[in-house]
Motif scaffolding. Structure first.
Motif, mmCIF file in Angstrom:
data_model
loop_
_atom_site.group_PDB
_atom_site.id
_atom_site.type_symbol
_atom_site.label_atom_id
_atom_site.label_comp_id
_atom_site.label_asym_id
_atom_site.label_seq_id
_atom_site.Cartn_x
_atom_site.Cartn_y
_atom_site.Cartn_z
ATOM 1 N N UNK A 2 0.911 -1.138 -0.039
ATOM 2 C CA UNK A 2 0.004 0.035 -0.018
ATOM 3 C C UNK A 2 1.024 1.284 0.095
ATOM 4 N N UNK A 3 0.458 2.199 -0.712
ATOM 5 C CA UNK A 3 1.082 3.462 -0.699
ATOM 6 C C UNK A 3 0.899 4.465 0.475
ATOM 7 N N UNK A 4 1.767 5.254 1.031
ATOM 8 C CA UNK A 4 1.796 5.866 1.990
ATOM 9 C C UNK A 4 0.795 7.151 1.689
ATOM 10 N N UNK A 5 0.062 7.402 2.828
ATOM 11 C CA UNK A 5 -1.114 8.552 2.339
ATOM 12 C C UNK A 5 -0.385 9.940 2.403
ATOM 13 N N UNK A 6 -0.895 10.640 1.300
ATOM 14 C CA UNK A 6 0.027 12.146 1.267
ATOM 15 C C UNK A 6 -0.437 12.750 2.703
ATOM 16 N N UNK A 7 0.445 13.911 2.821
ATOM 17 C CA UNK A 7 -0.025 14.761 4.063
ATOM 18 C C UNK A 7 -1.139 15.541 3.908
ATOM 19 N N UNK A 8 -1.825 15.804 4.780
ATOM 20 C CA UNK A 8 -2.905 16.512 4.957
ATOM 21 C C UNK A 8 -2.581 18.074 4.666
ATOM 22 N N UNK A 9 -3.383 18.864 3.883
ATOM 23 C CA UNK A 9 -3.417 20.071 3.367
ATOM 24 C C UNK A 9 -4.189 20.773 4.206
ATOM 25 N N UNK A 10 -3.672 22.084 4.886
ATOM 26 C CA UNK A 10 -4.399 22.933 5.603
ATOM 27 C C UNK A 10 -5.452 23.712 4.722
ATOM 28 N N UNK A 11 -6.561 23.900 4.933
ATOM 29 C CA UNK A 11 -7.497 24.402 4.099
ATOM 30 C C UNK A 11 -8.288 25.760 5.091
ATOM 31 N N UNK A 12 -8.790 26.521 4.469
ATOM 32 C CA UNK A 12 -9.963 27.450 4.915
ATOM 33 C C UNK A 12 -9.058 28.460 5.890
ATOM 34 N N UNK A 13 -9.508 28.915 6.895
ATOM 35 C CA UNK A 13 -9.042 29.910 7.583
ATOM 36 C C UNK A 13 -7.631 29.817 8.124
ATOM 37 N N UNK A 14 -7.375 28.509 8.452
ATOM 38 C CA UNK A 14 -5.869 28.062 8.913
ATOM 39 C C UNK A 14 -4.986 28.454 7.682
ATOM 40 N N UNK A 15 -5.130 28.008 6.537
ATOM 41 C CA UNK A 15 -4.663 28.136 5.333
ATOM 42 C C UNK A 15 -4.123 29.733 4.991
ATOM 43 N N UNK A 16 -5.062 30.576 5.252
ATOM 44 C CA UNK A 16 -5.143 31.916 5.035
ATOM 45 C C UNK A 16 -4.114 32.574 6.064
#
Length: 144
Positions: A126-140
């Motif tokens: 199984x492939x390793x899962x990619x890192x989670x991307x920060x979205x929304x207010x936290x990304x801004x």
């Protein structure tokens, strides 16, 4: 002895039965049973022609029983084909389909392809899962 008589004798009592739920399906752990269902069609014990597909260290092992062999000969009564891991899924599915195309239990073709696909999927890393991307207010907020 006919296969129907063999099935009548081993149908209710054999060591491969798995009864999980009293009124649910009955499963079987016998070799040569592709779907692990307790039925005459898929039985590896009661049929003169069986297909057994197993996972091995080197790949997939496809074993068929020779119908004209002596009942006393165990090892010579089986023919085995090995498919290496590096061969790929299409080759192993082709080998399994060719067994049914030659007229050796064509009714088991779908079950054999399904078991082969499941074993190939289980063998893949199984492939390793990619890192989670920060979205929304936290990304801004993290952008300077």
């Amino acid at each position: 002895m006919s296969t129907d008589l063999q099935w009548l004798l081993i149908r209710k009592y054999n060591s491969f039965l798995v009864k999980k739920v009293p009124e649910g399906p009955i499963f079987s752990k016998e070799p040569g049973n592709l779907l692990n269902l307790h039925s005459h069609k898929y039985s590896g014990l009661a049929n003169s022609k069986t297909i057994d597909i197993q996972s091995s260290e080197s790949g997939l092992q496809i074993t068929t029983r020779k119908s004209k062999a002596s009942p006393h000969a165990v090892r010579p009564a089986r023919s085995t084909a090995n498919v290496r891991n590096r061969s790929g899924g299409r080759r192993s599915l082709g080998v399994v389909a060719s067994v049914a195309k030659r007229g050796y239990r064509p009714d088991l073709r779908a079950a054999a392809l399904g078991r082969t696909s499941a074993l190939l999927a289980a063998q893949k890393e199984k492939k390793a899962s990619p890192p989670k991307k920060v979205r929304g207010k936290k990304a801004a907020a993290s952008i300077p």
